[in-house]
Enzyme design. Structure first.
Site, PDB file in Angstrom:
ATOM      1  CB  SER A   1      39.490 110.742  31.487  1.00 36.50           C
ATOM      2  OG  SER A   1      40.721 111.190  31.975  1.00 36.50           O
ATOM      3  N   GLY A   2      39.678 109.657  34.699  1.00 31.49           N
ATOM      4  CA  GLY A   2      39.663 110.075  36.099  1.00 31.49           C
ATOM      5  C   GLY A   2      38.750 109.258  36.978  1.00 31.49           C
TER       6      GLY A   2
ATOM      7  CB  THR B   1      45.234 103.595  36.549  1.00 28.49           C
ATOM      8  OG1 THR B   1      45.137 104.067  35.199  1.00 28.49           O
ATOM      9  CG2 THR B   1      46.656 103.148  36.813  1.00 28.49           C
TER      10      THR B   1
ATOM     11  CG  ASN C   1      43.379 110.887  36.625  1.00 30.11           C
ATOM     12  OD1 ASN C   1      43.915 110.934  37.729  1.00 30.11           O
ATOM     13  ND2 ASN C   1      43.203 109.749  35.988  1.00 30.11           N
TER      14      ASN C   1
ATOM     15  CB  SER D   1      45.347 110.948  33.185  1.00 29.57           C
ATOM     16  OG  SER D   1      44.635 110.486  32.066  1.00 29.57           O
ATOM     17  CB  SER D   2      46.268 105.407  31.879  1.00 32.64           C
ATOM     18  OG  SER D   2      46.450 104.809  33.136  1.00 32.64           O
TER      19      SER D   2
ATOM     20  N   GLY E   1      39.572 105.976  29.186  1.00 33.12           N
ATOM     21  CA  GLY E   1      38.205 106.353  29.466  1.00 33.12           C
ATOM     22  C   GLY E   1      37.691 107.325  28.414  1.00 33.12           C
TER      23      GLY E   1
ATOM     24  CD  GLU F   1      40.989 111.286  27.431  1.00 35.36           C
ATOM     25  OE1 GLU F   1      41.773 110.832  28.274  1.00 35.36           O
ATOM     26  OE2 GLU F   1      41.365 111.910  26.422  1.00 35.36           O
TER      27      GLU F   1
END
Length: 960
Positions: free
Chosen positions: A104-105, A109, A156, A159-160, A387, A389
């Protein structure tokens, strides 16, 4: 490639490392990152490190540099992988896929957007309208999906919170003719609750802070997210980077995609319904529960096109069917009513998001395509999935997300490691077997029938009676207690990082993650009372009705238990992996090893355990490189032996294989050296030609009237792109100095003030008085105030002697709101010491004196009105309307006030003065209370004046 990037940038491809180990891998990655190289090849894949800043490497020139080139002709880049996937698809008419993975981050994306933009840029050279329309919809869909599916987390800002697989259909020419989007596991729990410092989905804040006054009024909303329970946490959360798309951009994207005005309005009616639902409160009297404040219920009914009585009934009662077929209404407790409300809002948003994705798919799906007439339809897939996490509190959503990452890791292991080594052994190639960690054991821990965690959760959800999260954890401990990758506090009592009866831990391939079992069962069951489904299905709004088709079932028809959330997610991920496996298996077997645009987690793993990660990825390096060599070698060897010897009876000798492979490598190396030598000479020649051309064009700029502004710069070669940009900047600075040095010193104060205003207003205010002289002290100007200037000059001199100020920054007549919310005519005087409010009717008597040092900023509008708010540290701001004098009735003096104040603060006080240009309402505080000021044009209004409104004030200005 070595000639394109010098050794000072490290190795451009990890397979070129002298020794493949994690230390050299990380050292090379760090060196390249510090030198501004965020991409590094790993065979035919690319590793990317998120720079967390904008980089000028994605423009048209960069796209042209990678278009149609082979993978190693240019430095490592995301475009190189995207182009390789596109060429492979087009040349072989085979489906392919680009997988974007990482924690994540890490920038997944953004990477997927750049891939989409690159494919759109290199296709459809003939500019056919129908293909351009498909490309535009594909690109604009990112804007909409990010607005409704992304949110700020503590790791993030964008973040998606869902997974996305976009399949792009291309015709035999390689041009996009359609597509399809699959979305996975929207984190709908975020709608009703966020962790500290995080925000709800972007869509809510874009609506509240960017929606027009009319839109918000029609939705019964205010523009402050702090007013709503579901957005209150995000209202105070700091965002280092604002969301990538504003409300206007999302509206524009929805229109481009093809959403009707009714559909767009319905989308925002749902958002408004959710926000108002979040503020609903329930209270208990002696026997029943009721809604506090029926006004909100009426608003919900209006927005959902339902009846208020039906809304109230759905919130307070649940209709159930007895065993005998009788239907009864059961009243909720206060806790059940709150639970039902939150479940309803989560379902509303989830249905909305799914409907938006389906609506986009309906627009971009391939229509009227006949393979016989139009040729083969191929697909490029782009997977932007969650991602890995690890948060301080990991719940059901993180469990599903990390399970998804385990499945993808298993796919990489199966296709890149297992199959390749098996094929080497089948061919009899001398190859040292490499041990690696196979995460199948972790996948089984989660998904194995009757034994895995998902099965235990489903069993608990289907059990009769009260089964709590704690009971479920005990069942997991009993069934999985011996598993090497599972533990809990009960199983390891000495581990104080976990809590009894709450936490369990899974040792994932990327690190250990501790999960809190609290809420697992409710989120897995995902219960929603059927009454809410029937409520929306019976709406008179056809868009809302379409989102809830299951609401047509009566209570006696709803008998079958739906699949749990975890099972539905597992089934979708298994289907996704099977879909990817078909494409990836072809790519791996045809020399084009899986195109993986990995982000930093493929290297760094996470901040936790890296027990298995480095080993797996280093193996990937060897196998990616070895695979290409193997296929080349086999192909050429069989061809060379086919003439003198019968191929079927001759085995492929490993020794002959090694000799021929070495010969091929040496020939390839010689050719590459020759190519690089030629490229070096040619590059140096192009550099010299460019410099000679620049010198020729700019030889006489000193004698030109515009100092060379009209001279067109030649297009530089790629190697001089940065030098070219710096040279242009130097020329602009030199031109500016040539112009500025001729300005008289007496005019420099006005020039500085105009430059300050230009920067602060940033083009957001159309007319700000740039083209006229700035007088500053208009009350002392005989031409502007010929009847009162003499009186003001006397007062000004008295104040100068008394307060010892040195300079008048600005003065003029104004209309001002007083503390009784009434507007009066006043005079404004701003010196380098104080801000004075004067009474022009009483010989400019001083009514108020405010130290200038208390001023903290300015707010103006983007229109042509003359309103300004002077913000103070005491939260007792000054609201004024600057009146035009007799010198020129049409003068704009707001820009002059802004520029002179900023120039004084930055040059004399050495502090910045923030200026906010408001497109809608101006926000300020009076006596500590927040006020909102809007501007309206009114026919028949003689002079501009303030009027009290519900939230503050309204400035009425004449219509002509």
């Amino acid at each position: 490639m070595a000639a394109l990037e010098g050794l000072e940038f490290g190795k451009s491809d990890f397979v070129l490392l002298d020794e493949v180990n994690i230390e050299q891998f990380m050292e090379n990655l760090k060196l390249r990152f510090e030198k501004g190289r965020i991409y590094t090849f790993i065979g035919e894949g690319v590793v990317s490190v998120n720079p967390y800043k904008q980089m000028d490497i994605y423009g048209k020139e960069d796209i042209d540099a990678y278009r149609g080139r082979e993978l190693y002709e240019n430095p490592p880049h995301l475009y190189a992988v995207a182009d390789a996937a596109y060429k492979a698809m087009k040349r072989r008419a085979k489906d392919t896929c680009i997988v974007v993975s990482g924690e994540s981050g890490a920038g997944k994306t953004e990477a997927s957007k750049y891939i989409m933009e690159y494919i759109a840029a290199i296709t459809n050279p003939s500019q056919r309208a129908e293909v351009e329309s498909v490309k535009k919809v594909l690109l604009k869909s990112n804007c909409v999906l990010e607005a409704f599916g992304n949110a700020k987390t503590n790791r993030n800002d964008n973040s998606s919170r869902f997974g996305k697989y976009m399949a792009i259909n291309l015709n035999f020419n390689g041009d996009p003719i359609g597509g399809n989007i699959n979305n996975y596991l929207l984190e709908k729990s975020r709608v009703v609750q966020q962790n500290g410092g995080e925000r709800n989905f972007h869509s809510f804040y874009q609506l509240l802070r960017g929606g027009s006054d009319d839109m918000l009024k029609s939705l019964h909303l205010h523009n402050d997210p702090a007013n709503y329970v579901y957005t209150r946490e995000g209202a105070v959360a700091t965002v280092s980077t604002p969301p990538p798309y504003c409300h206007k951009a999302v509206l524009s994207a929805l229109n481009v995609i093809g959403f009707s005005e009714e559909e767009i309005h319905s989308i925002y009616r749902i958002l408004g319904t959710i926000l108002i639902l979040g503020n609903l409160q329930f209270e208990t009297d002696s026997e029943s529960v009721r809604v506090v404040g029926m006004g909100d219920v009426s608003h919900i009914a209006e927005l959902t096109s339902t009846e208020p009585d039906n809304v109230t009934k759905s919130l307070l009662y649940r209709t159930v069917a007895t065993g005998g077929g009788e239907v009864i209404e059961k009243g909720h407790s206060k806790k059940e009513a709150c639970f039902g409300r939150d479940a309803f809002t989560k379902a509303l948003y989830e249905r909305l998001f799914g409907w938006i994705v389906g609506r986009i798919n309906a627009v971009i799906e391939v229509k009227d395509y006949n393979p016989v007439l139009h040729g083969k339809n191929t697909v490029i897939g782009v997977l932007d999935i969650y991602g890995f996490e690890i948060f301080d509190n990991n719940s059901f959503e993180q469990f599903c997300i990390n399970y998804c990452n385990e499945k993808l890791q298993q796919l990489f292991i199966q296709l890149i490691l297992c199959q390749e080594q098996d094929e080497y052994q089948r061919e009899g190639i001398i190859w040292q077997h490499i041990d690696y960690f196979n995460n199948q054991i972790i996948v089984d821990l989660v998904e194995q029938p009757h034994q895995g965690i998902i099965s235990v959760l489903d069993e608990a959800c289907l059990s009769v009676g009260k089964v709590t999260d704690t009971v479920c954890l005990e069942s997991m401990d009993a069934k999985l207690g011996q598993h090497p990758h599972y533990t809990s506090r009960k199983l390891t009592p000495s581990d104080k990082t976990m809590e009894f009866h709450r936490d369990f831990r899974i040792r994932h391939y990327a690190g250990d993650v501790t999960y809190s079992i609290e809420g697992f069962l409710d989120k897995n069951k995902d219960p929603l009372f059927q009454d809410f489904k029937r409520l929306i299905y019976n709406s008179s709004n056809p868009v809302l009705k379409e989102m809830w088709p299951d609401g047509q079932l009566s209570i006696t028809e709803v008998t079958k238990r739906p699949l749990t959330a975890a099972t539905l997610f597992k089934n979708s991920i298994v289907a996704l992996v099977e879909k990817l496996g078909c494409k990836v298996e072809w790519v791996a077997r045809n020399k084009l090893v899986l195109n993986i645009s990995t982000t930093k987690s493929i290297v760094f793993g996470t901040k936790h355990s890296l027990k298995h990660k480095p080993k797996v990825n280093c193996v990937i390096n060897h196998l990616m490189w070895g695979t290409s060599c193997t296929f080349d070698c086999v192909s050429v060897t069989i061809t060379s032996l086919s003439s003198p010897f019968p191929p079927p009876s001759l085995p492929l000798s490993p020794s002959l294989h090694q000799v021929w492979r070495g010969a091929l490598a040496r020939m390839r190396c010689q050719r590459m050296r020759s190519i690089f030598a030629i490229m070096g000479c040619y590059k140096r020649y192009k550099v010299k030609v460019h410099l000679w051309e620049v010198e020729r064009r700019f030889a006489n700029v000193r004698n030109m009237a515009d100092y060379g502004k009209s001279v067109e710069w030649p297009t530089p070669p790629a190697a001089l792109t940065q030098f070219h940009s710096i040279t242009q900047q130097l020329h602009r600075r030199w031109r500016a100095w040539q112009i500025v040095k001729n300005i008289p010193p007496s005019d420099m104060g006005e020039v500085r003030a105009k430059v300050a205003a230009l920067g602060a207003l940033n083009g957001e205010r159309k007319d700000w008085g740039c083209g006229r002289p700035w007088e500053r002290d208009y009350l002392a100007n005989m031409r502007d105030c010929h009847r009162s200037s003499s009186n003001f000059i006397l007062l000004s001199q008295e104040l100068r002697n008394k307060d010892e100020y040195n300079q008048v920054i600005f003065s003029g007549f104004c209309r001002k709101m007083n503390r009784f919310n009434k507007s009066t005519d006043r005079a404004l005087l701003i010196t380098d010491k104080h801000i004075y409010k004067l009474d022009p009717e009483k010989q400019f008597k001083v009514l108020k004196r405010l130290p200038l040092e208390l001023m903290t900023g300015l707010s103006v509008t983007a229109g042509i009105d003359q309103m300004v708010a002077l913000h103070t540290s005491s939260q007792d701001d000054v609201l004024l309307y600057i009146q035009r004098g007799e010198l020129c009735p049409d003068q704009d003096r707001i820009g002059e006030l802004v520029g002179t104040l900023i120039d004084h603060f930055t040059r004399v006080r050495n502090t910045p003065l923030p200026v906010k240009v408001c497109c809608s309402a101006v926000q300020l505080h009076m006596r500590g209370k927040p006020k909102s000021v809007t501007v309206e044009t009114k026919a028949g209004q003689a002079n501009a004046d303030f009027r009290k409104s519900r939230d503050g004030f309204t400035l009425l200005i004449p219509s002509n």
